[in-house]
Design a protein around this motif. Structure first.
Motif, short mmCIF file in Angstrom:
data_model
loop_
_atom_site.label_atom_id
_atom_site.label_comp_id
_atom_site.label_asym_id
_atom_site.label_seq_id
_atom_site.Cartn_x
_atom_site.Cartn_y
_atom_site.Cartn_z
N ASP A 56 0.86 -1.19 0.00
CA ASP A 56 0.00 0.00 0.00
C ASP A 56 0.89 1.23 0.00
N LYS A 57 0.29 2.39 -0.05
CA LYS A 57 1.05 3.64 -0.14
C LYS A 57 1.30 4.25 1.23
N ASN A 58 1.09 3.50 2.28
CA ASN A 58 1.19 4.03 3.63
C ASN A 58 2.62 3.91 4.17
N TYR A 59 3.58 4.36 3.38
CA TYR A 59 4.96 4.37 3.85
C TYR A 59 5.55 5.74 3.55
N ASP A 60 6.52 6.11 4.34
CA ASP A 60 7.19 7.39 4.16
C ASP A 60 8.23 7.27 3.04
N TYR A 61 9.09 6.27 3.15
CA TYR A 61 10.07 6.04 2.10
C TYR A 61 10.66 4.64 2.21
N ILE A 62 11.18 4.17 1.09
CA ILE A 62 12.00 2.97 1.04
C ILE A 62 13.29 3.40 0.36
N ALA A 63 14.40 3.16 1.03
CA ALA A 63 15.68 3.64 0.52
C ALA A 63 16.64 2.48 0.31
N LEU A 64 17.61 2.71 -0.56
CA LEU A 64 18.64 1.73 -0.86
C LEU A 64 19.99 2.30 -0.45
N ASP A 65 20.66 1.61 0.46
CA ASP A 65 22.01 1.97 0.88
C ASP A 65 22.95 0.85 0.46
N ILE A 66 24.20 1.23 0.16
CA ILE A 66 25.22 0.22 -0.10
C ILE A 66 26.45 0.55 0.74
N SER A 67 27.26 -0.47 0.95
CA SER A 67 28.57 -0.29 1.57
C SER A 67 29.58 -1.06 0.75
N VAL A 68 30.71 -0.42 0.53
CA VAL A 68 31.80 -1.08 -0.21
C VAL A 68 33.07 -1.08 0.64
N GLU A 69 32.88 -0.96 1.94
CA GLU A 69 33.99 -0.95 2.88
C GLU A 69 33.74 -1.94 4.00
#
Length: 136
Positions: A56-69
């Motif tokens: 549903d649209k009841n979310y603030d955000y979905i984010a993608l993080d990466i780490s290369v360390e």
């Protein structure tokens, strides 16, 4: 490298309201071994493929993080990922500017962060069906 190295999975990510990335996230460690995967130092394309849905649209955000360390140092690659409700179509993210050498590839991890507008009691979820990395 094999055509695609990744997870074929069905993960339910509980979406919380507090916004703390450590409590509302799922981390994926690809455990890439460049020798085992046949990757040489000369690659110029690194693409993440992710198949997910939000019901549903009841979310603030979905984010993608990466780490290369190692240890992790998280980089926000996408701050508001597009919503996919029905068709489970893949989203492709070019990571070539972040993953530039064997050491970064072998340390590569993904963190999916999801935060809702709803009460924590609502039990909102996001589904991650596939997460893969393609290197050439």
């Amino acid at each position: 490298m094999k055509p695609e190295t990744g997870f074929s999975l069905r993960i339910m990510l509980q979406i919380k309201k507090d916004g703390d990335p450590n409590s509302t996230a799922q981390i994926f460690d690809f455990d890439i071994d460049a020798d085992r995967e046949g990757v040489s130092e000369h690659f110029n394309n690194v693409t993440l493929k992710i198949v997910y849905s939000v019901h549903d649209k009841n979310y603030d955000y979905i984010a993608l993080d990466i780490s290369v360390e190692d240890p992790e140092k998280w980089i926000r690659v996408e701050s508001d990922m597009p919503e996919y409700n029905k068709n489970f179509e893949p989203d492709y993210v070019d990571l070539s500017s972040y993953v530039k050498n064997i050491e970064e590839l072998e340390a590569f991890k993904v963190r999916i962060v999801a935060v809702t507008n709803a009460s924590n009691k609502a039990g909102k979820t996001a589904w991650i069906d596939f997460l893969g990395i393609h290197v050439e």
